[in-house]
Design a protein around this motif. Structure first.
Motif, mmCIF file in Angstrom:
data_model
loop_
_atom_site.group_PDB
_atom_site.id
_atom_site.type_symbol
_atom_site.label_atom_id
_atom_site.label_comp_id
_atom_site.label_asym_id
_atom_site.label_seq_id
_atom_site.Cartn_x
_atom_site.Cartn_y
_atom_site.Cartn_z
ATOM 1 N N ASP A 184 0.832 -1.202 0.000
ATOM 2 C CA ASP A 184 0.000 0.000 0.000
ATOM 3 C C ASP A 184 0.872 1.260 0.000
ATOM 4 O OD1 ASP A 184 -2.316 -1.464 -0.061
ATOM 5 O OD2 ASP A 184 -2.747 -1.254 2.079
ATOM 6 N N GLU A 185 1.982 1.204 0.743
ATOM 7 C CA GLU A 185 2.886 2.352 0.782
ATOM 8 C C GLU A 185 3.528 2.577 -0.588
ATOM 9 O OE1 GLU A 185 4.281 5.663 2.311
ATOM 10 O OE2 GLU A 185 3.116 4.258 3.546
ATOM 11 N N GLU A 186 3.882 1.495 -1.284
ATOM 12 C CA GLU A 186 4.407 1.641 -2.641
ATOM 13 C C GLU A 186 3.407 2.345 -3.544
ATOM 14 O OE1 GLU A 186 7.464 -1.702 -4.103
ATOM 15 O OE2 GLU A 186 5.518 -2.505 -3.496
ATOM 16 N N LEU A 187 2.144 1.957 -3.454
ATOM 17 C CA LEU A 187 1.125 2.583 -4.289
ATOM 18 C C LEU A 187 0.952 4.057 -3.957
ATOM 19 C CD1 LEU A 187 -1.634 -0.173 -4.556
ATOM 20 C CD2 LEU A 187 -0.332 0.828 -6.440
ATOM 21 N N ARG A 188 1.022 4.394 -2.675
ATOM 22 C CA ARG A 188 0.902 5.803 -2.285
ATOM 23 C C ARG A 188 2.065 6.615 -2.842
ATOM 24 N NH1 ARG A 188 -1.579 3.763 2.463
ATOM 25 N NH2 ARG A 188 0.414 3.387 3.479
ATOM 26 N N VAL A 189 3.272 6.081 -2.729
ATOM 27 C CA VAL A 189 4.446 6.800 -3.228
ATOM 28 C C VAL A 189 4.393 6.910 -4.746
ATOM 29 C CG1 VAL A 189 6.963 6.781 -3.393
ATOM 30 C CG2 VAL A 189 5.855 6.107 -1.251
ATOM 31 N N CYS A 190 3.987 5.849 -5.406
ATOM 32 C CA CYS A 190 3.883 5.856 -6.865
ATOM 33 C C CYS A 190 2.903 6.925 -7.349
ATOM 34 C CB CYS A 190 3.444 4.477 -7.358
ATOM 35 S SG CYS A 190 3.081 4.384 -9.121
ATOM 36 N N GLY A 191 1.735 6.992 -6.708
ATOM 37 C CA GLY A 191 0.773 8.038 -7.024
ATOM 38 C C GLY A 191 0.001 7.844 -8.317
ATOM 39 N N ASN A 192 0.080 6.649 -8.918
ATOM 40 C CA ASN A 192 -0.636 6.393 -10.165
ATOM 41 C C ASN A 192 -2.013 5.826 -9.841
ATOM 42 O OD1 ASN A 192 -1.600 4.910 -12.564
ATOM 43 N ND2 ASN A 192 0.370 5.447 -13.453
ATOM 44 N N GLY A 193 -3.052 6.613 -10.097
ATOM 45 C CA GLY A 193 -4.407 6.212 -9.739
ATOM 46 C C GLY A 193 -4.915 5.011 -10.523
ATOM 47 N N ILE A 194 -4.496 4.872 -11.764
ATOM 48 C CA ILE A 194 -4.945 3.749 -12.581
ATOM 49 C C ILE A 194 -4.345 2.449 -12.065
ATOM 50 C CG2 ILE A 194 -4.945 2.728 -14.883
ATOM 51 C CD1 ILE A 194 -6.797 5.111 -14.567
ATOM 52 N N PHE A 195 -3.041 2.459 -11.737
ATOM 53 C CA PHE A 195 -2.423 1.265 -11.172
ATOM 54 C C PHE A 195 -3.159 0.851 -9.893
ATOM 55 C CE2 PHE A 195 2.071 2.195 -13.029
ATOM 56 C CZ PHE A 195 1.616 1.816 -14.272
ATOM 57 N N LYS A 196 -3.456 1.842 -9.048
ATOM 58 C CA LYS A 196 -4.146 1.541 -7.794
ATOM 59 C C LYS A 196 -5.530 0.958 -8.056
ATOM 60 C CE LYS A 196 -5.403 3.507 -3.312
ATOM 61 N NZ LYS A 196 -6.704 2.824 -3.249
ATOM 62 N N GLU A 197 -6.245 1.528 -9.008
ATOM 63 C CA GLU A 197 -7.581 1.041 -9.332
ATOM 64 C C GLU A 197 -7.544 -0.415 -9.804
ATOM 65 O OE1 GLU A 197 -11.134 2.047 -12.557
ATOM 66 O OE2 GLU A 197 -9.677 3.596 -12.015
ATOM 67 N N VAL A 198 -6.585 -0.736 -10.662
ATOM 68 C CA VAL A 198 -6.479 -2.098 -11.171
ATOM 69 C C VAL A 198 -6.118 -3.069 -10.050
ATOM 70 C CG1 VAL A 198 -5.185 -3.631 -12.710
ATOM 71 C CG2 VAL A 198 -5.905 -1.376 -13.513
#
Length: 228
Positions: free
Chosen positions: A147-161
């Motif tokens: 989850d922390e990786e996704l927050r740092v990445c900041g890409n909403g599409i990646f998170k949605e998928v």
């Protein structure tokens, strides 16, 4: 929110929906942590009694879990914990490997020093659980790391998928973590990944993250029963 809370909807909870979310969380964690085995019946009457609710919120919760792939609920049949096909596992992990390689590249490109430090903090939780040999604690610490990786990445599409397959993946991630030798191997791999982030080596970070996902898939494949 409890670190073990299974986040399925991501929306603000009302008093009415909180009961449904509580049931979803209990059933989902039971499936993910292996207390509810594939093929097990999910009796709505028993669940209603356990949570002191009517059958309506139970049915709503089971519908969500069915939509998320954790529960099979056919017409005129009692809902059951879904079984997993190895073909589906491979497809999910192959997609995750591609996404996390790209996530790593993005982290290297945009992360601040403070954000890299937070990833190291998340890894320390992994290391502490690995030293204790605590599979459940390690699994949930790994969820926090991702989850922390996704927050740092900041890409909403990646998170949605990734969120769309979160429960199915968590079920498999818990399985791979529990296999012999996997906990220590995973912890060491994540340590190398954090080093690559700190060194701003995007190619190495992407390769390591892809390797982490594919390594987990290979462990699952090797442990998969031959008759399924």
């Amino acid at each position: 929110m409890n670190s073990k809370r299974v986040d399925t909807m991501g929306a603000e909870r009302t008093d009415e929906s909180s009961r449904v979310e509580e049931i979803i969380d209990w059933v989902a964690r039971g499936i993910i942590e292996g207390r509810l085995a594939p093929g097990s019946d999910l009796n709505s009457v028993e669940l209603a009694r356990r949570f002191d609710v009517s059958r309506t919120p139970v049915r709503e919760a089971l519908f969500v879990l069915s939509r998320e792939g954790l529960v099979d609920w056919l017409p005129r049949k009692r809902p059951r914990v879904s079984k997993i096909r190895l073909e589906d596992v491979r497809e999910l992990y192959q997609l995750r490997a591609i996404l996390y390689a790209q996530i790593s590249c993005t982290i290297v490109e945009r992360a601040t020093a403070q954000e890299i430090a937070r990833l190291w903090d998340a890894h320390r939780r992994l290391a502490e659980a690995a030293v204790r040999g605590d599979v459940d604690a390690y699994f949930w610490a790994n969820v926090i790391f991702r989850d922390e990786e996704l927050r740092v990445c900041g890409n909403g599409i990646f998170k949605e998928v990734l969120d769309s397959m979160r429960l199915r993946i968590n079920r498999l991630r818990r399985l791979s973590t529990s296999l012999p030798g996997r906990l220590q191997r995973s912890c060491a791999d994540h340590h190398r990944l954090c080093e690559a982030y700190e060194e701003r080596d995007s190619m190495l970070a992407a390769a390591l993250n892809r390797s982490i996902v594919i390594g987990a898939l290979q462990a699952i494949e090797q442990a998969w029963p031959n008759d399924t």
